[in-house]
Design a protein around this motif. Structure first.
Motif, mmCIF file in Angstrom:
data_model
loop_
_atom_site.group_PDB
_atom_site.id
_atom_site.type_symbol
_atom_site.label_atom_id
_atom_site.label_comp_id
_atom_site.label_asym_id
_atom_site.label_seq_id
_atom_site.Cartn_x
_atom_site.Cartn_y
_atom_site.Cartn_z
ATOM 1 N N ARG A 164 0.957 -1.174 0.037
ATOM 2 C CA ARG A 164 0.047 0.066 -0.026
ATOM 3 C C ARG A 164 0.818 1.230 -0.022
ATOM 4 O O ARG A 164 2.103 1.203 0.025
ATOM 5 C CB ARG A 164 -0.747 0.224 1.247
ATOM 6 N N PHE A 165 0.113 2.431 -0.009
ATOM 7 C CA PHE A 165 1.132 3.921 -0.045
ATOM 8 C C PHE A 165 1.712 3.768 1.237
ATOM 9 O O PHE A 165 3.075 4.309 1.472
ATOM 10 C CB PHE A 165 0.002 4.709 -0.359
ATOM 11 N N SER A 166 0.934 3.453 2.293
ATOM 12 C CA SER A 166 1.503 3.497 3.812
ATOM 13 C C SER A 166 2.737 2.521 3.895
ATOM 14 O O SER A 166 3.748 2.943 4.422
ATOM 15 C CB SER A 166 0.476 3.329 4.822
ATOM 16 N N GLY A 167 2.796 1.494 3.190
ATOM 17 C CA GLY A 167 3.859 0.479 3.343
ATOM 18 C C GLY A 167 5.049 1.169 2.405
ATOM 19 O O GLY A 167 5.914 0.939 2.783
ATOM 20 N N TRP A 168 4.806 1.703 1.248
ATOM 21 C CA TRP A 168 5.882 2.335 0.492
ATOM 22 C C TRP A 168 6.524 3.471 1.273
ATOM 23 O O TRP A 168 7.590 3.376 1.209
ATOM 24 C CB TRP A 168 5.171 3.050 -0.816
ATOM 25 N N MET A 169 5.780 4.310 1.924
ATOM 26 C CA MET A 169 6.604 5.216 2.714
ATOM 27 C C MET A 169 7.034 4.680 3.899
ATOM 28 O O MET A 169 8.399 5.393 4.128
ATOM 29 C CB MET A 169 5.362 6.218 3.317
ATOM 30 N N LEU A 170 6.741 3.839 4.479
ATOM 31 C CA LEU A 170 7.552 3.171 5.691
ATOM 32 C C LEU A 170 8.638 2.438 5.116
ATOM 33 O O LEU A 170 9.703 2.625 5.689
ATOM 34 C CB LEU A 170 6.791 2.170 6.281
ATOM 35 N N ILE A 171 8.733 1.914 3.917
ATOM 36 C CA ILE A 171 10.140 1.417 3.287
ATOM 37 C C ILE A 171 10.862 2.278 3.105
ATOM 38 O O ILE A 171 12.190 2.226 3.073
ATOM 39 C CB ILE A 171 9.772 0.589 1.932
ATOM 40 N N LEU A 172 10.464 3.768 2.657
ATOM 41 C CA LEU A 172 11.705 4.695 2.379
ATOM 42 C C LEU A 172 12.512 4.945 3.724
ATOM 43 O O LEU A 172 13.500 5.364 3.639
ATOM 44 C CB LEU A 172 10.977 6.100 1.841
ATOM 45 N N PHE A 173 11.607 5.065 4.863
ATOM 46 C CA PHE A 173 12.377 5.435 6.032
ATOM 47 C C PHE A 173 13.205 4.374 6.377
ATOM 48 O O PHE A 173 14.516 4.344 6.952
ATOM 49 C CB PHE A 173 11.227 5.531 7.285
ATOM 50 N N VAL A 174 12.797 2.858 6.246
ATOM 51 C CA VAL A 174 13.516 1.694 6.458
ATOM 52 C C VAL A 174 14.904 1.819 5.534
ATOM 53 O O VAL A 174 16.053 1.798 6.032
ATOM 54 C CB VAL A 174 12.871 0.420 6.186
ATOM 55 N N LEU A 175 14.538 2.179 4.282
ATOM 56 C CA LEU A 175 15.839 2.277 3.284
ATOM 57 C C LEU A 175 16.927 3.371 3.849
ATOM 58 O O LEU A 175 18.146 3.208 3.863
ATOM 59 C CB LEU A 175 15.562 2.584 1.886
ATOM 60 N N GLY A 176 16.313 4.541 4.313
ATOM 61 C CA GLY A 176 17.114 5.769 4.768
ATOM 62 C C GLY A 176 17.880 5.463 5.824
ATOM 63 O O GLY A 176 19.044 5.619 5.979
ATOM 64 N N GLY A 177 17.132 4.840 6.846
ATOM 65 C CA GLY A 177 17.834 4.473 8.104
ATOM 66 C C GLY A 177 18.883 3.535 7.982
ATOM 67 O O GLY A 177 20.228 3.501 8.579
ATOM 68 N N GLY A 178 18.741 2.336 7.118
ATOM 69 C CA GLY A 178 19.648 1.448 6.800
ATOM 70 C C GLY A 178 20.814 1.855 6.185
ATOM 71 O O GLY A 178 22.144 1.586 6.434
ATOM 72 N N ALA A 179 20.449 2.822 5.197
ATOM 73 C CA ALA A 179 21.985 3.451 4.248
ATOM 74 C C ALA A 179 22.573 4.322 5.274
ATOM 75 O O ALA A 179 23.874 4.273 5.401
ATOM 76 C CB ALA A 179 21.228 4.237 3.187
ATOM 77 N N GLY A 180 21.923 4.929 6.201
ATOM 78 C CA GLY A 180 22.425 5.962 7.215
ATOM 79 C C GLY A 180 23.337 5.153 8.189
ATOM 80 O O GLY A 180 24.704 5.365 8.462
ATOM 81 N N LEU A 181 22.685 3.688 8.575
ATOM 82 C CA LEU A 181 23.649 3.072 9.602
ATOM 83 C C LEU A 181 24.849 2.581 8.792
ATOM 84 O O LEU A 181 25.827 2.304 9.384
ATOM 85 C CB LEU A 181 22.751 1.778 9.979
ATOM 86 N N ALA A 182 24.630 1.877 7.648
ATOM 87 C CA ALA A 182 25.995 1.403 6.789
ATOM 88 C C ALA A 182 26.729 2.595 6.531
ATOM 89 O O ALA A 182 28.128 2.306 6.609
ATOM 90 C CB ALA A 182 25.217 1.194 5.480
ATOM 91 N N TYR A 183 26.500 3.884 6.181
ATOM 92 C CA TYR A 183 27.522 4.958 6.252
ATOM 93 C C TYR A 183 28.237 5.035 7.478
ATOM 94 O O TYR A 183 29.315 5.183 7.353
ATOM 95 C CB TYR A 183 26.616 6.124 5.803
ATOM 96 N N TRP A 184 27.664 4.880 8.476
ATOM 97 C CA TRP A 184 28.371 5.095 9.860
ATOM 98 C C TRP A 184 29.434 3.846 9.986
ATOM 99 O O TRP A 184 30.531 4.054 10.185
ATOM 100 C CB TRP A 184 27.489 5.186 11.089
ATOM 101 N N VAL A 185 28.779 2.856 9.736
ATOM 102 C CA VAL A 185 29.860 1.441 9.814
ATOM 103 C C VAL A 185 31.008 1.598 9.008
ATOM 104 O O VAL A 185 32.061 1.043 9.284
ATOM 105 C CB VAL A 185 28.915 0.165 9.774
ATOM 106 N N GLY A 186 30.506 1.887 7.348
ATOM 107 C CA GLY A 186 31.664 1.983 6.714
ATOM 108 C C GLY A 186 32.904 2.951 7.130
ATOM 109 O O GLY A 186 33.979 2.734 7.022
ATOM 110 N N GLY A 187 32.374 4.064 7.475
ATOM 111 C CA GLY A 187 33.270 5.141 8.102
ATOM 112 C C GLY A 187 34.039 4.873 9.245
ATOM 113 O O GLY A 187 35.324 5.451 9.587
ATOM 114 N N SER A 188 33.376 3.907 10.116
ATOM 115 C CA SER A 188 34.319 3.635 11.262
ATOM 116 C C SER A 188 35.388 2.645 10.947
ATOM 117 O O SER A 188 36.120 2.548 12.056
ATOM 118 C CB SER A 188 33.127 3.016 12.479
ATOM 119 N N ILE A 189 35.083 1.900 9.968
ATOM 120 C CA ILE A 189 36.205 0.971 9.887
ATOM 121 C C ILE A 189 37.193 1.111 8.462
ATOM 122 O O ILE A 189 37.922 0.349 8.251
ATOM 123 C CB ILE A 189 35.592 -0.544 9.586
ATOM 124 N N GLY A 190 36.634 2.199 7.861
ATOM 125 C CA GLY A 190 37.277 2.430 6.680
ATOM 126 C C GLY A 190 37.467 4.071 6.353
ATOM 127 O O GLY A 190 37.253 4.682 7.213
#
Length: 923
Positions: A831-857
């Motif tokens: 649904r539309f509500s599901g699509w919006m939620l996935i954007l937040f999930v994708l953004g949060g996951g990308a942000g977390l990966a950005y921090w992990v990548g910077g901390s070890i490289g």
């Protein structure tokens, strides 16, 4: 002086001639019974006025003491009352385990007091000599209708019998007779010889919101079937008691159409006399003048305090109830169906004269209430036996003092009014004749049974279980849809919450409370039948029970701290309703409407242990299944448990209309249009056909007829929509047509059914091809009888079986839609509500990966980690959103949680790819 003497003579002659005329008028309300036995005539002649008056009354008393110092002893020995009625409300019974022993002792004491009283010499007020009172056994009466409190008086020790409506739901009179036999056997073993019941009221239109709702105290809403069940029950009472129980059918002339209970207020029934004959009076016809055998006939009728427009004309506030209206009561009893029964000694018994309804009618607004006038009016209206109940006057008299005052008043009137005395003697003769019919010559009769007969009490529970098994009814959904809605019973892993309309009662005012339907009754039945010691289909810790009071607290926000979490965890929610007095249907309606958050995705089952017509269509549509049990005893609870686990066939049908499911009893009991009415020809001299109705007409031997013969045509058993024989009196139209050159309808004859079968006779007086068919609307198809009639030659009657053609409308069951997820549709698309939620999930996951990548490289790897994680999540989400293989099924089964979880998994795989990339570059 001569003129004065002449005037006195004329006055004396006038009195002599006027008094017989008045007596005849009074006796017009009293049927002329056949010549009583010689013993009864001799006994009556030996009785004093006080003794005769006492025979007219049934009294009540408080407690269980019938000793020499008690009030009831005084009423029996010194005032010669003819009978007593035992009531739980008057503390006439004690608690278990001594209930039955104490009842037997009390009844024996009452009968012994009567025997002792007959040995106490009294002064004859007429002769001045000493007389010994006549010995006449007491009536000892009870109303034990079944289904426990409040319709049963004795709550412990006896077999717990079903309600009248449960019997009606079986549609099997033989079961009603078996239950009547158990009741008759057990009550007569205790010493009871007078039974108030069964109720022959017809619940034509259920009134779920009316104060006059009769609930399960009636056999049903069809007059014919109420009469059939009443006949069978009365026959069982007589046979079970060995004809030592006087049966008083109630509530004559029928209160099924009243809008309030007669004990609460004098109700009015606005029906014509013809309507009363067809509905209200029909069951009483069945147990009086139309009774097929003496055992099926009621010994008396209990006259209710109701006004009937069809009998009394225009009804006003001052119109007397029929129980006090001599003209109306006489007109009813003169009907052909009652007259012979009445003239042969049928008793007319007044309903409770001490009820609130009678008091409010005679003393509206709290005015002066004269109990003497009430008793006199009821007696002169035509009642032979007067049930005083807990009657009290406004003269600061208790029940005992009021009864004594009434007895003295009647005795005085007996001495002063010869017409009244004649009326008393006629009624007492009928009463004594009935007692003589039970016991024979009184002094040599054994009135109270031996206590050893009590061993039979409480040993017939199997018949109650048999009734319950045949009565349980599926009300919703339709039977063919049940397997779709409930494909399987609860599994061992399921959680079940039971919400029960629990209540308690007392055998007496000081007795401990006992449950009529315990809060955990159904849970305990399931554990006993399916728990760890009985197959292990149930895990005890998965079952919890709560009362309706706890449900009410949850709905009002004042409790439910344990109930609400259990409801959220449950897979099944099972409601059990038994009463309606405290607004239970309204509570269920609110729960189903306002707390859908607790019921979504769950199986919601309702068992009605009371009447089935209280919920409306909207409420019923929210239930997964709705079953009617009609009684609340343990046998019916066990049947409910077996029904929940799909172990019993559902063979019962409601005996009353249920508006909430569109169940109209009139339509249901009409002939089923899908049947072919079979016809069988016979010659009048031949034997009545007893062939198996399942045999085809062709299997019968051919019948040879000649011109001029009289032929009988008989239908097979015509059935209604539930598969039962149609009610007696159903009209069947036979059509006789002539084929050949003189084609046309020779004649049409209407006949009515008896036991589902109708027949006609006609003469073959014309040559040609004669065809006979039958129809009973809406069943219009029958076999056709053909005979080619000719002069001088015998013809064979041919039976032609038509094909039943009808337009078959396929029944497609619409499955109950599963509630849609907030994030995924039923088809598995986000649904539309599901699509919006996935954007937040994708953004949060990308942000977390950005921090992990910077901390070890290096900072460059931060961006690479973020892009890889985002790419992995997008790939998984797009796979699901495009509905590629396996995606829709996964989303439909798991909903939004699966969507989010798989997307996060994709991001994790992307981050893992970035880590492998970084390790490879470092090498």
């Amino acid at each position: 002086m001569k003129r004065l003497f002449l005037g006195a003579v004329i006055l004396a002659l006038l009195v002599v001639f006027i008094q017989p005329v008045q007596a005849l008028r009074l006796r017009s309300v009293q049927a002329q019974a056949p010549t009583p036995p010689a013993f009864v005539r001799q006994l009556l002649n030996s009785m004093t006025p006080e003794e005769r008056i006492g025979q007219l009354f049934l009294v009540t008393f408080t407690g269980t003491d019938a000793g020499e110092t008690s009030q009831i002893y005084d009423l029996i020995v010194n005032h010669h009352v003819g009978g007593v009625v035992l009531l739980a409300a008057n503390d006439n019974f004690v608690t278990a385990p001594d209930t039955l022993i104490d009842v037997h002792r009390l009844i024996a004491s009452l009968q012994e007091a009567e025997r002792i009283g007959s040995t106490v010499q009294t002064i004859n007020t007429e002769t001045g000599g000493l007389d010994n009172p006549a010995y006449v056994p007491l009536w000892v009466g009870i109303a034990q209708e079944g289904n426990g409190a409040p319709t049963d008086q004795i709550l412990n020790g006896l077999t717990s019998l079903p309600s009248a409506m449960a019997l009606g739901a079986t549609w099997q009179p033989e079961l009603a007779e078996q239950v009547g036999m158990v009741a008759g056997q057990e009550l007569s073993a205790l010493g009871f010889n007078l039974y108030f019941g069964p109720s022959l009221d017809v619940l034509e239109q259920p009134k779920s919101t009316s104060s006059g709702d009769l609930g399960t105290r009636v056999f049903g809403g069809d007059p014919f079937w109420v009469g059939e069940m009443g006949r069978a029950y009365i026959s069982g009472l007589h046979h079970g008691s060995d004809n030592r129980l006087l049966v008083i059918a109630k509530h004559f002339p029928g209160r099924g159409s009243s809008d309030r209970l007669p004990e609460a207020e004098v109700a009015t029934v606005r029906k014509s006399l013809e309507q009363l004959k067809q509905i209200e009076l029909a069951p009483f016809f069945a147990v009086t003048g139309n009774a097929p055998e003496p055992a099926a006939a009621a010994d008396g009728l209990l006259v209710s305090h109701i006004r009937y427009q069809g009998l009394q004309g225009n009804i006003r506030a001052t119109t007397r109830p029929v129980s006090f209206d001599s003209q109306a009561l006489t007109e009813i009893l003169k009907l052909p169906q009652f007259s012979a029964w009445w003239e042969n000694g049928g008793l007319i018994v007044s309903d409770n004269l001490g009820s609130r309804a009678v008091r409010d009618f005679y003393a509206p607004g709290g005015g002066n209430f004269s109990a003497r006038s009430v008793a006199r009016d009821a007696f002169l209206a035509g009642n032979d036996l007067l049930y005083l109940g807990n009657i009290t006057s406004d003269e600061s008299l208790d029940n005992y003092g009021t009864v004594v005052r009434i007895l003295d008043f009647f005795t005085q009137k007996y001495s002063e009014d010869p017409a009244f005395a004649l009326r008393v003697d006629a009624a007492v003769t009928r009463i004594l004749t009935r007692k003589f019919g039970l016991y024979g010559v009184f002094p040599s009769a054994e009135i109270t049974p031996d206590a050893g007969q009590l061993d039979v009490a409480g040993t017939s529970s199997q018949v109650t279980f048999q009734v319950a098994s045949n009565a349980v009814t599926l009300l919703s959904p339709e039977r063919q849809e049940l397997d779709t809605v409930l494909p399987s019973p609860p599994s061992s892993s399921d959680y079940l919450v039971f919400l029960t309309d629990s209540s308690s009662t007392q055998q007496c005012g000081t007795c401990p409370e006992q449950a009529t339907l315990a809060t955990d009754a159904l849970q305990q039945a399931i554990l006993r039948l399916y728990g760890p010691t009985a197959g292990g289909q149930v895990i005890p810790s998965h079952l919890t029970s709560y009362s309706f009071q706890e449900l009410s607290n949850l709905m009002s926000g004042s409790g439910g701290e344990y109930l609400e979490p259990d409801l959220r965890r449950a897979n099944w929610v099972i409601l059990s309703m038994s009463e309606t007095a405290s607004g239970q249907p309204q509570l269920i309606s609110r729960f189903l409407s306002e707390r859908q958050d607790l019921l979504r995705t769950k199986k919601v089952i309702l068992f009605s242990f009371g009447a089935p017509y209280y919920l409306d269509s909207t409420d019923i549509s929210k239930l997964s299944a709705y079953f009617a049990l009609y009684s609340k005893s343990s046998a019916f609870v066990d049947v409910a448990a077996r029904v929940l686990y799909r172990e019993l066939p559902l063979v019962g049908y409601s005996p009353v209309s249920i508006p909430g499911i569109g169940y109209d009893l009139i339509a249901v009991t009409a002939p089923d249009p899908s049947q072919i009415i079979s016809l069988t020809p016979e010659l009048p001299a031949g034997p009545v056909s007893t062939a198996d109705p399942s045999l085809t007409p062709e299997a019968a031997a051919p019948l040879l007829v000649n011109m001029g013969d009289m032929v009988v045509v008989r239908t097979g058993k015509i059935i209604d929509h539930n598969g039962h024989p149609v009610p007696d009196g159903t009209v069947v139209r036979f059509s006789i047509t002539l084929g050949g050159e003189n084609v046309g309808v020779l004649q049409q004859q209407d006949a009515t059914t008896t036991a589902g079968v109708a027949s006609i006779s006609f003469r073959l007086d014309k040559p040609g091809l004669v065809e006979i068919s039958a129809a009973s609307e809406p069943a219009t198809v029958s076999t056709v009888l053909q005979v080619d009639v000719s002069e001088g030659a015998a013809a064979v009657v041919t039976v032609i079986v038509p094909f039943l053609t009808e337009t078959v409308v396929p029944i497609t069951s619409t499955p109950t839609p599963e509630p849609e997820s907030d994030f995924v549709t039923l088809e598995g698309a986000p649904r539309f509500s599901g699509w919006m939620l996935i954007l937040f999930v994708l953004g949060g996951g990308a942000g977390l990966a950005y921090w992990v990548g910077g901390s070890i490289g290096s900072p460059r790897w931060s961006m690479r980690w973020a892009l890889c994680a985002l790419l992995g999540g997008l790939l998984v989400y797009n796979y699901l959103a495009l509905g590629l293989p396996g995606a829709a099924g996964a989303l439909t089964a798991g909903g939004g949680s699966v969507l989010i979880g798989l997307t996060v998994l994709g991001e994790a795989l992307g981050a893992l790819g970035a880590w492998l990339w970084m390790r490879g570059r470092s090498r």
